[in-house]
Scaffold this motif. Sequence first.
Motif, PDB file in Angstrom:
ATOM      1  N   ASP A   2       7.419  21.938 -17.145  1.00 27.76           N
ATOM      2  CA  ASP A   2       6.840  21.541 -18.415  1.00 27.76           C
ATOM      3  C   ASP A   2       6.717  20.033 -18.576  1.00 27.76           C
ATOM      4  O   ASP A   2       6.431  19.545 -19.664  1.00 27.76           O
ATOM      5  CB  ASP A   2       7.667  22.115 -19.573  1.00 27.76           C
ATOM      6  N   GLN A   3       6.964  19.281 -17.488  1.00 32.96           N
ATOM      7  CA  GLN A   3       6.874  17.837 -17.564  1.00 32.96           C
ATOM      8  C   GLN A   3       5.939  17.309 -16.490  1.00 32.96           C
ATOM      9  O   GLN A   3       5.845  17.859 -15.394  1.00 32.96           O
ATOM     10  CB  GLN A   3       8.250  17.179 -17.380  1.00 32.96           C
ATOM     11  N   LEU A   4       5.269  16.218 -16.822  1.00 27.93           N
ATOM     12  CA  LEU A   4       4.464  15.487 -15.864  1.00 27.93           C
ATOM     13  C   LEU A   4       5.104  14.106 -15.728  1.00 27.93           C
ATOM     14  O   LEU A   4       5.038  13.283 -16.641  1.00 27.93           O
ATOM     15  CB  LEU A   4       3.021  15.368 -16.354  1.00 27.93           C
ATOM     16  N   ILE A   5       5.764  13.899 -14.594  1.00 25.87           N
ATOM     17  CA  ILE A   5       6.505  12.661 -14.389  1.00 25.87           C
ATOM     18  C   ILE A   5       5.577  11.631 -13.754  1.00 25.87           C
ATOM     19  O   ILE A   5       4.999  11.867 -12.695  1.00 25.87           O
ATOM     20  CB  ILE A   5       7.736  12.901 -13.484  1.00 25.87           C
ATOM     21  N   LEU A   6       5.452  10.507 -14.414  1.00 28.95           N
ATOM     22  CA  LEU A   6       4.639   9.420 -13.891  1.00 28.95           C
ATOM     23  C   LEU A   6       5.535   8.474 -13.109  1.00 28.95           C
ATOM     24  O   LEU A   6       6.501   7.927 -13.654  1.00 28.95           O
ATOM     25  CB  LEU A   6       3.940   8.670 -15.034  1.00 28.95           C
ATOM     26  N   SER A   7       5.229   8.316 -11.842  1.00 29.67           N
ATOM     27  CA  SER A   7       6.037   7.442 -11.005  1.00 29.67           C
ATOM     28  C   SER A   7       5.146   6.843  -9.934  1.00 29.67           C
ATOM     29  O   SER A   7       3.911   6.957  -9.994  1.00 29.67           O
ATOM     30  CB  SER A   7       7.201   8.217 -10.379  1.00 29.67           C
ATOM     31  N   CYS A   8       5.765   6.222  -8.938  1.00 32.13           N
ATOM     32  CA  CYS A   8       5.027   5.627  -7.835  1.00 32.13           C
ATOM     33  C   CYS A   8       5.403   6.322  -6.537  1.00 32.13           C
ATOM     34  O   CYS A   8       6.564   6.704  -6.334  1.00 32.13           O
ATOM     35  CB  CYS A   8       5.326   4.135  -7.714  1.00 32.13           C
ATOM     36  N   GLU A   9       4.410   6.449  -5.669  1.00 32.21           N
ATOM     37  CA  GLU A   9       4.705   6.985  -4.347  1.00 32.21           C
ATOM     38  C   GLU A   9       5.540   5.980  -3.558  1.00 32.21           C
ATOM     39  O   GLU A   9       5.538   4.786  -3.846  1.00 32.21           O
ATOM     40  CB  GLU A   9       3.396   7.261  -3.591  1.00 32.21           C
ATOM     41  N   ILE A  10       6.227   6.451  -2.546  1.00 27.73           N
ATOM     42  CA  ILE A  10       7.055   5.561  -1.739  1.00 27.73           C
ATOM     43  C   ILE A  10       6.211   4.744  -0.780  1.00 27.73           C
ATOM     44  O   ILE A  10       6.635   3.700  -0.283  1.00 27.73           O
ATOM     45  CB  ILE A  10       8.116   6.380  -0.969  1.00 27.73           C
ATOM     46  N   GLY A  11       4.970   5.180  -0.537  1.00 30.16           N
ATOM     47  CA  GLY A  11       4.089   4.444   0.354  1.00 30.16           C
ATOM     48  C   GLY A  11       4.187   4.932   1.780  1.00 30.16           C
ATOM     49  O   GLY A  11       4.838   5.939   2.080  1.00 30.16           O
ATOM     50  N   ASN A  12       3.568   4.168   2.685  1.00 21.92           N
ATOM     51  CA  ASN A  12       3.572   4.527   4.093  1.00 21.92           C
ATOM     52  C   ASN A  12       4.973   4.415   4.676  1.00 21.92           C
ATOM     53  O   ASN A  12       5.636   3.393   4.538  1.00 21.92           O
ATOM     54  CB  ASN A  12       2.604   3.617   4.857  1.00 21.92           C
ATOM     55  N   THR A  13       5.421   5.468   5.322  1.00 19.24           N
ATOM     56  CA  THR A  13       6.805   5.513   5.831  1.00 19.24           C
ATOM     57  C   THR A  13       7.057   4.448   6.896  1.00 19.24           C
ATOM     58  O   THR A  13       8.119   3.811   6.924  1.00 19.24           O
ATOM     59  CB  THR A  13       7.098   6.901   6.410  1.00 19.24           C
ATOM     60  N   VAL A  14       6.088   4.213   7.778  1.00 23.40           N
ATOM     61  CA  VAL A  14       6.270   3.254   8.871  1.00 23.40           C
ATOM     62  C   VAL A  14       6.374   1.834   8.340  1.00 23.40           C
ATOM     63  O   VAL A  14       7.282   1.071   8.716  1.00 23.40           O
ATOM     64  CB  VAL A  14       5.107   3.376   9.879  1.00 23.40           C
ATOM     65  N   THR A  15       5.461   1.461   7.461  1.00 14.70           N
ATOM     66  CA  THR A  15       5.453   0.077   6.961  1.00 14.70           C
ATOM     67  C   THR A  15       6.669  -0.216   6.096  1.00 14.70           C
ATOM     68  O   THR A  15       7.251  -1.298   6.183  1.00 14.70           O
ATOM     69  CB  THR A  15       4.171  -0.185   6.167  1.00 14.70           C
ATOM     70  N   ILE A  16       7.075   0.738   5.267  1.00 16.45           N
ATOM     71  CA  ILE A  16       8.258   0.486   4.434  1.00 16.45           C
ATOM     72  C   ILE A  16       9.521   0.447   5.302  1.00 16.45           C
ATOM     73  O   ILE A  16      10.472  -0.283   5.008  1.00 16.45           O
ATOM     74  CB  ILE A  16       8.389   1.528   3.307  1.00 16.45           C
ATOM     75  N   SER A  17       9.512   1.207   6.388  1.00 16.68           N
ATOM     76  CA  SER A  17      10.654   1.149   7.314  1.00 16.68           C
ATOM     77  C   SER A  17      10.750  -0.232   7.970  1.00 16.68           C
ATOM     78  O   SER A  17      11.855  -0.759   8.183  1.00 16.68           O
ATOM     79  CB  SER A  17      10.522   2.233   8.378  1.00 16.68           C
ATOM     80  N   MET A  18       9.582  -0.797   8.295  1.00 19.91           N
ATOM     81  CA  MET A  18       9.571  -2.140   8.871  1.00 19.91           C
ATOM     82  C   MET A  18      10.166  -3.155   7.908  1.00 19.91           C
ATOM     83  O   MET A  18      10.999  -4.001   8.288  1.00 19.91           O
ATOM     84  CB  MET A  18       8.139  -2.555   9.232  1.00 19.91           C
TER      85      MET A  18
END
Length: 824
Positions: A697-713
């Motif tokens: 019953d909820q729509l949570i507004l958030s941000c994606e974590i992004g590309n896994t490879v680049t954020i790992s770097m």
Amino acid sequence: MLLCFSLILAFINIASCLESEFSLKGDYILGGLFPIHEGKHATHLFTPEAIECFRYTFSKSGYQMLQVMRFAVEEINNSTTLLPDVSLGYEIFDHCSDTKNFPSVFSFISKNGSIKPKVKLNNYEPKVIALTGPYGSTTTITIAPLITMNLIPLVNYGASSYSLSNKLMYPSFVRTVPSNKDLIHMIIHIIQWFGWNWVAFLGDQDDYSEDGLRLFNTFTSNTGICLAYQEALSQKTNYSQTLEKIDMLNVNVIVVFAEQQYASNIIKAAIANDVRDKVWIASETWSMNQQLPREPGIEKIGTVIGITERFLSLPGFDEFIYKERRSFDDAGHNHNDKSEVKSQTCNQDCDCCTLLTAEEIITENPTFTFGIYSAIYTIAHALHKVLECDGNGCDKNTTAKPYMLLEQIKKLDFPLNGRQVKYDANGDPTISFAIILWHTETDPPHFYKVGMFDTYPEVTFTINNSLLPWHNNVPFSNCSAECKEGFAREHDRFHTCCFLCKKCPRNSYVDYTRDPYTCFPCAESEWSDEGSTDCKNRSVAYLQLTEASSITVLFSATCLITVLIAIFVLFACNYNTPVVRSAGGSMCFLMIACLIMSSVSVFFFFGEPTFEHCILRNVIFSYFFTVFLSCMAVRSFQIVCIFKMAAKFPSMHSLWVKHNGQWLFVGFFSVINIVSCLLYMTVSPPMPFRDSVTFKDQLILSCEIGNTVTISMVMFIAWFLGSLCLVFSYMGRDLPKNYNEAKSITFSLILYYLSWIVYFTTYLMLKSKYIQLVNAMTELSSIYGILFSYFIPKSYIIIFQPHKNTPAYFQTSIQSYTQTISRT
């Protein structure tokens, strides 16, 4: 030769018939074919045969039809406006067979006892100028080509096969009864009105039923109605077995589109087999049958709904019949005996006719009475037009020919007893149906009108449900029971109207008015439970600035920035003091500035997420905190290098100092870090994300974590530098107290690692808007750890212990360290 001889002999017999009820002299002769007797069904013949109809079963209904024609002709002859000074006569034959009544047809199309083929229409003057009949589609199709090939108007009252509407095959065929196309449309209307879709269709083996079945299959193809069972009945049919099959299929609506004989057989079989609670839809051939409703036990078989033409009374018809019966009674039997002797083979004889009372004739099935009546008036009105009749009379100089009447019939549009008579391009009339209900519980049974279907002046269809015995409790005749609320239909492999029921999954709904076979997905901003018929609006959840938790974190971030700015100012004012120099000198200002910028990233976690927020909240912190860690790592290395490596590796130390190695180190990792951050922002950057899965019953507004490879770097660089800090701080654990930062750096970095481990653990376990709050708090805790373990102690010394912030104090610490090293 044998065929020709037989036909000529029969034709001569016809010519010898005397005037009776079957014939009347006049200026123009009309032909009439009526089923006064019901003969045997067609059989394959190898030699031509004529038929004597009086030897077969007498039909009161057929005799009534004959009287309607006689009545109409007499009424027209008595009229002073329709055909003044012109008299109509008639020649009527008993038409009791599909294949053995050709002599009467030859009589109609002959002139002076002979038939001349290929005569020009303008010279063609057959015995009759037009005719009506016969009854039945098969009978009509059999004789129609002989009549219509020379454009003699065949104004039919009882043939409804749709094939007769084909003007290329039957150019002069006109009918006063609706075609099977209209009848089937009417039946389908009734079925749809009550929501049935599982029906049986019973006909017989003639053109009427075959045509009806073909049209029924055609017109129901896209209506959701399924033909569960169909059969063409015959004399050899096992009616009990037919009814048993229908019952096994759970069919409760049975369309009987057959002639009276077969309809009567199936109804009597239903009574004998104790068939109950069915709905029987009767075609117009037997819907007004006068005998069937009187069958004992018929009230148990269910409800009989019939289709017939709208009941229209014929004013004066009853009086005409009473007058005719009185004339028969006055004449006695002498006339009948004479007629019988002289007319035995010309099918203009009726033994039983004079035995009927006026009441029996009047109360007989009225289904086709108006059709016959309007057929005779159609011919008369066309003749009126051809002869150019007016109030002064008709043009005696004009000789009407059959084709002339046909041209005028196509243009007719006149009122008759409250009904408009007109024909379309196919020779079919306007439609005026009545839906009747059999009341068999009363004695005698009655027929009640419960609905209507008209096409003139506009199309109207209605049924008064309150007049039906079931009222709102309509009998069920569907292949599948309706699905429960929230269940969608699933097509059956064999019948389109059969289906299974499947529950609509979460976040979908079924709309029966839109498509009962589809579970429609809810919009992203809506939700639903399993088995729903609509969607509800979701509450939109994100970290709002007005929430208490948000205010607390934002206040903490503001305080942090304020303290860092104050330390920046404090260090600037005490730049040349040993404490500031030991903290990194000019590099400590870069460190403080990076912490301030890292703290700013916290403000992008609150409010409705946008693309800019999603980028800045992580990139700002990652970049500036990584720069800070590079400064911290090089600062730890530098202290260890001065105290432990300078003596052992003097050349390397001199190169480090000469080329500002600390700034090269920071610059190198800053460039690598900025490249990784740019990749993170360009390759699948973090986008605003609407989470509709976690909470129904909820729509949570958030941000994606992004590309896994680049954020790992990005994270690897930060964690690598943090590890270097730990290594160098451990190496300098025994340095002078004023330069020993192992404990503070270790504490702050362990807090940094633990904070992020807690965050990622929470991220995997907790899916709500507060995960963003945890992220913001993780960043703050990382900065607060550095602040309290590294900068606050130094600020405390500067403010509250100035005696420790002197060169002498620091020199004493260094000397003490040197002495300790020398003793070891």
